[in-house]
Each structure stands twice: as structure tokens, then as C-alpha cells.
Design a protein around this motif. Sequence first.
Motif, PDB file in Angstrom:
ATOM      1  N   LYS A  19       0.813  -1.272   0.089  1.00  0.00           N
ATOM      2  CA  LYS A  19       0.267  -0.235   0.275  1.00  0.00           C
ATOM      3  C   LYS A  19       0.807   1.365   0.109  1.00  0.00           C
ATOM      4  N   TYR A  20       1.420   0.776   0.725  1.00  0.00           N
ATOM      5  CA  TYR A  20       2.665   2.737   0.982  1.00  0.00           C
ATOM      6  C   TYR A  20       3.592   2.450  -0.852  1.00  0.00           C
ATOM      7  N   VAL A  21       3.790   1.462  -1.368  1.00  0.00           N
ATOM      8  CA  VAL A  21       4.240   1.476  -2.498  1.00  0.00           C
ATOM      9  C   VAL A  21       3.073   2.939  -3.219  1.00  0.00           C
ATOM     10  N   GLY A  22       2.228   1.944  -3.099  1.00  0.00           N
ATOM     11  CA  GLY A  22       1.024   2.593  -4.445  1.00  0.00           C
ATOM     12  C   GLY A  22       0.814   3.914  -3.909  1.00  0.00           C
ATOM     13  N   LYS A  23       1.329   4.248  -2.830  1.00  0.00           N
ATOM     14  CA  LYS A  23       1.300   5.741  -2.818  1.00  0.00           C
ATOM     15  C   LYS A  23       2.399   6.930  -3.475  1.00  0.00           C
ATOM     16  N   VAL A  24       3.026   5.704  -3.807  1.00  0.00           N
ATOM     17  CA  VAL A  24       4.733   6.361  -4.619  1.00  0.00           C
ATOM     18  C   VAL A  24       4.589   6.496  -5.998  1.00  0.00           C
ATOM     19  N   PRO A  25       3.914   8.238  -6.596  1.00  0.00           N
ATOM     20  CA  PRO A  25       3.936   8.344  -8.016  1.00  0.00           C
ATOM     21  C   PRO A  25       4.811   7.391  -8.995  1.00  0.00           C
ATOM     22  N   GLY A  26       4.131   6.442  -9.750  1.00  0.00           N
ATOM     23  CA  GLY A  26       5.784   6.027 -10.308  1.00  0.00           C
ATOM     24  C   GLY A  26       5.672   4.798 -10.111  1.00  0.00           C
ATOM     25  N   PHE A  27       5.109   4.301  -9.369  1.00  0.00           N
ATOM     26  CA  PHE A  27       4.976   2.660  -8.731  1.00  0.00           C
ATOM     27  C   PHE A  27       4.359   1.989  -8.570  1.00  0.00           C
ATOM     28  N   ARG A  28       4.664   0.542  -8.879  1.00  0.00           N
ATOM     29  CA  ARG A  28       2.898   0.410  -9.011  1.00  0.00           C
ATOM     30  C   ARG A  28       3.874  -1.571  -8.553  1.00  0.00           C
ATOM     31  N   VAL A  29       3.003  -2.504  -7.144  1.00  0.00           N
ATOM     32  CA  VAL A  29       3.520  -3.093  -7.338  1.00  0.00           C
ATOM     33  C   VAL A  29       2.013  -4.590  -7.852  1.00  0.00           C
ATOM     34  N   THR A  30       3.170  -5.191  -8.520  1.00  0.00           N
ATOM     35  CA  THR A  30       2.920  -5.996  -9.413  1.00  0.00           C
ATOM     36  C   THR A  30       2.843  -7.454  -8.889  1.00  0.00           C
ATOM     37  N   ALA A  31       3.803  -7.789  -7.522  1.00  0.00           N
ATOM     38  CA  ALA A  31       3.156  -9.551  -7.310  1.00  0.00           C
ATOM     39  C   ALA A  31       3.614  -8.778  -5.875  1.00  0.00           C
ATOM     40  N   ARG A  32       2.865 -10.184  -4.757  1.00  0.00           N
ATOM     41  CA  ARG A  32       3.823  -9.914  -3.847  1.00  0.00           C
ATOM     42  C   ARG A  32       4.391 -11.482  -3.623  1.00  0.00           C
ATOM     43  N   ALA A  33       5.375 -11.576  -2.660  1.00  0.00           N
ATOM     44  CA  ALA A  33       5.602 -12.833  -2.551  1.00  0.00           C
ATOM     45  C   ALA A  33       5.968 -13.335  -0.832  1.00  0.00           C
ATOM     46  N   HIS A  34       5.515 -14.425  -0.138  1.00  0.00           N
ATOM     47  CA  HIS A  34       5.999 -14.999   1.045  1.00  0.00           C
ATOM     48  C   HIS A  34       7.158 -15.770   1.236  1.00  0.00           C
ATOM     49  N   SER A  35       7.752 -16.389   0.489  1.00  0.00           N
ATOM     50  CA  SER A  35       9.150 -17.096   0.885  1.00  0.00           C
ATOM     51  C   SER A  35       9.935 -16.938  -0.301  1.00  0.00           C
ATOM     52  N   ALA A  36      11.308 -17.198  -0.676  1.00  0.00           N
ATOM     53  CA  ALA A  36      12.100 -16.989  -2.230  1.00  0.00           C
ATOM     54  C   ALA A  36      11.061 -17.886  -3.008  1.00  0.00           C
ATOM     55  N   ALA A  37      10.703 -18.808  -2.924  1.00  0.00           N
ATOM     56  CA  ALA A  37      10.310 -19.866  -4.127  1.00  0.00           C
ATOM     57  C   ALA A  37       9.152 -19.383  -4.634  1.00  0.00           C
ATOM     58  N   GLN A  38       8.662 -18.889  -3.846  1.00  0.00           N
ATOM     59  CA  GLN A  38       7.300 -17.419  -4.323  1.00  0.00           C
ATOM     60  C   GLN A  38       8.085 -15.969  -6.095  1.00  0.00           C
ATOM     61  N   ALA A  39       9.456 -16.045  -4.251  1.00  0.00           N
ATOM     62  CA  ALA A  39       9.308 -14.277  -5.527  1.00  0.00           C
ATOM     63  C   ALA A  39      10.730 -14.738  -6.515  1.00  0.00           C
ATOM     64  N   LEU A  40      10.753 -16.481  -6.209  1.00  0.00           N
ATOM     65  CA  LEU A  40      11.863 -16.377  -7.711  1.00  0.00           C
ATOM     66  C   LEU A  40      11.034 -16.914  -8.387  1.00  0.00           C
ATOM     67  N   ALA A  41       9.703 -17.634  -8.359  1.00  0.00           N
ATOM     68  CA  ALA A  41       8.789 -17.552  -9.699  1.00  0.00           C
ATOM     69  C   ALA A  41       8.107 -15.980 -10.078  1.00  0.00           C
ATOM     70  N   ALA A  42       8.362 -15.457  -9.478  1.00  0.00           N
ATOM     71  CA  ALA A  42       7.806 -13.744  -9.416  1.00  0.00           C
ATOM     72  C   ALA A  42       8.520 -13.218 -10.965  1.00  0.00           C
ATOM     73  N   VAL A  43       9.726 -13.771 -10.262  1.00  0.00           N
ATOM     74  CA  VAL A  43      10.903 -13.191 -11.271  1.00  0.00           C
ATOM     75  C   VAL A  43      11.447 -13.410 -12.220  1.00  0.00           C
ATOM     76  N   GLU A  44      10.602 -14.949 -12.248  1.00  0.00           N
ATOM     77  CA  GLU A  44      11.343 -15.233 -13.552  1.00  0.00           C
ATOM     78  C   GLU A  44       9.686 -15.334 -14.289  1.00  0.00           C
ATOM     79  N   ARG A  45       8.199 -15.295 -13.774  1.00  0.00           N
ATOM     80  CA  ARG A  45       6.663 -15.099 -14.679  1.00  0.00           C
ATOM     81  C   ARG A  45       6.699 -13.432 -15.848  1.00  0.00           C
ATOM     82  N   ARG A  46       7.820 -12.645 -15.206  1.00  0.00           N
ATOM     83  CA  ARG A  46       7.488 -11.434 -15.538  1.00  0.00           C
ATOM     84  C   ARG A  46       8.819 -10.713 -15.660  1.00  0.00           C
ATOM     85  N   ALA A  47       8.570  -9.279 -15.913  1.00  0.00           N
ATOM     86  CA  ALA A  47      10.035  -8.191 -16.000  1.00  0.00           C
ATOM     87  C   ALA A  47       9.529  -7.739 -14.353  1.00  0.00           C
ATOM     88  N   ILE A  48      10.290  -7.636 -13.862  1.00  0.00           N
ATOM     89  CA  ILE A  48       9.926  -7.016 -12.421  1.00  0.00           C
ATOM     90  C   ILE A  48      11.550  -5.712 -12.482  1.00  0.00           C
TER      91      ILE A  48
END
Length: 230
Positions: A19-48
Motif C-alpha cells: 500500500k505504501y508503494v502504491g502511494k508513491v507516483p511512478g511505482f506499482r506493485v505487480t506481485a507479492r511473495a511470502h517465500s524465496a520460492a514464490q519470489a523466484l517464480a515471480a521474477v521468472e514469470r514477468r519483468a520486475i
Amino acid sequence: MIDVLVVDDDFRVAEINAKYVGKVPGFRVTARAHSAAQALAAVERRAIDLVLLDHYLPDLTGLELVHRMREQGHGTDVIMITAASDVTTVQQAMRLGALHYLVKPFTFAALRTRLDSYAALRRTVDRVGGRGLTGQEQVDRIFGALRTSPAPSAPGLPSGHSEPTTDLICGVLHHADQPLSAHEVAARTGLSRSTAQRYLRHLEQAGRLRLSLKYGDTGRPEHRYAWVAP
């Protein structure tokens, strides 16, 4: 827009940070992860573009995750947002290329300062790279874009209090089905009892919580706090 991945093992903290990131102009959250495995999958799935990364994850540490990302060829930028404040971890984060290191708890202003400096870095790199200049002056501009000044405390909060921690405690009490003690709030938020007690006292004085006393057979009464609907 700068696409951001928020990584934190605590679902509530991840939501607050997003929510805080969403308040800053020019930034948007495109994914959330709660483990390293989820984070790696998110990075591989789309451009971050940027990862806001906690160090304490259930499967790998944040720094191990960064190392794994680099091994797999992901050059995604990283800002550490974590309670880990020991010198060794900070040094390792620097060596792995973390652009900023923000220690929990922090204020929205502190996070925005880091995000603004990151956006300035990207603009500077684009501008310098577009001209093909590689002299010392241009290098200094790139490194200088990351400099930040200490962010002030959020308005209305005492010195040493942060918005994310306040929101975290309020969220726990808002969803509780009965008044909670400082010990119970600490257990549900992962904060120390003294920190929880300090925030609870301020919120009660500000009229956002209602204080009641629970008397036992012996000893001092236990302070319990309940959410006050606005």
C-alpha cells in the motif's frame, strides 16, 4: 511505471508495504511473495524492476535469494526492508548489490525517500546512457542519485514510532474478537512486548484504543486493549 515485487513472510506486513508503494507516483506493485520460492517464480514469470526484500524468509534468507537470482541471471534491483540490522548482514547486502537498506520499523516517509532516490537513479542512468557518456562526472551523477537524507518522523506520531508498525498493531486489534494484552499483541505482530506496549499506550492516549483492566487472583491487573471504531 516501475514494477515492484514485495517480498515478506508476514502477509500483513507485505500488504502494508504494498500500500505504501502504491502511494508513491511512478511505482506499482505487480506481485507479492511470502517465500524465496514464490519470489523466484515471480521474477521468472514477468519483468520486475525492483524487489523490496525482507531478510527473514521461511525457505532462504533474503541474501541467499539475491545470490540465487544473480546465479540465474536476474539483474533485478533490490532494496532490503528488514529487521536484520547486524553489520554482517548489512555488509553482505552491499556486496550483493542492494541499493538501499531500510531497517524495520520504518516510516512511510523513509520508504518514499528510498523509492524517490531509486527513481532518480533510473532517470540519471537513462539520461547518461542515452548520450553514451562515461566520464567521471557522469559516473558521479549516477552514484550521487542514490544519496538520501534522513526522513522525518510521520506527522502525528511520537519520535521513534513508525506508520507501518502503527498500522500493523491497529490491524491486529481491529480484527481481534476480544481485547488483547501487550503480550498477545506482541505475539501476533512479532514485535517485542516493550515495543507493543509503547505503541498501545500511544494509541490509547490518542483515543484509537480502549483500555480495560483484567483482575486475577493475585498480582497487578492486566492491561487489555480493544479497537475503538471511528
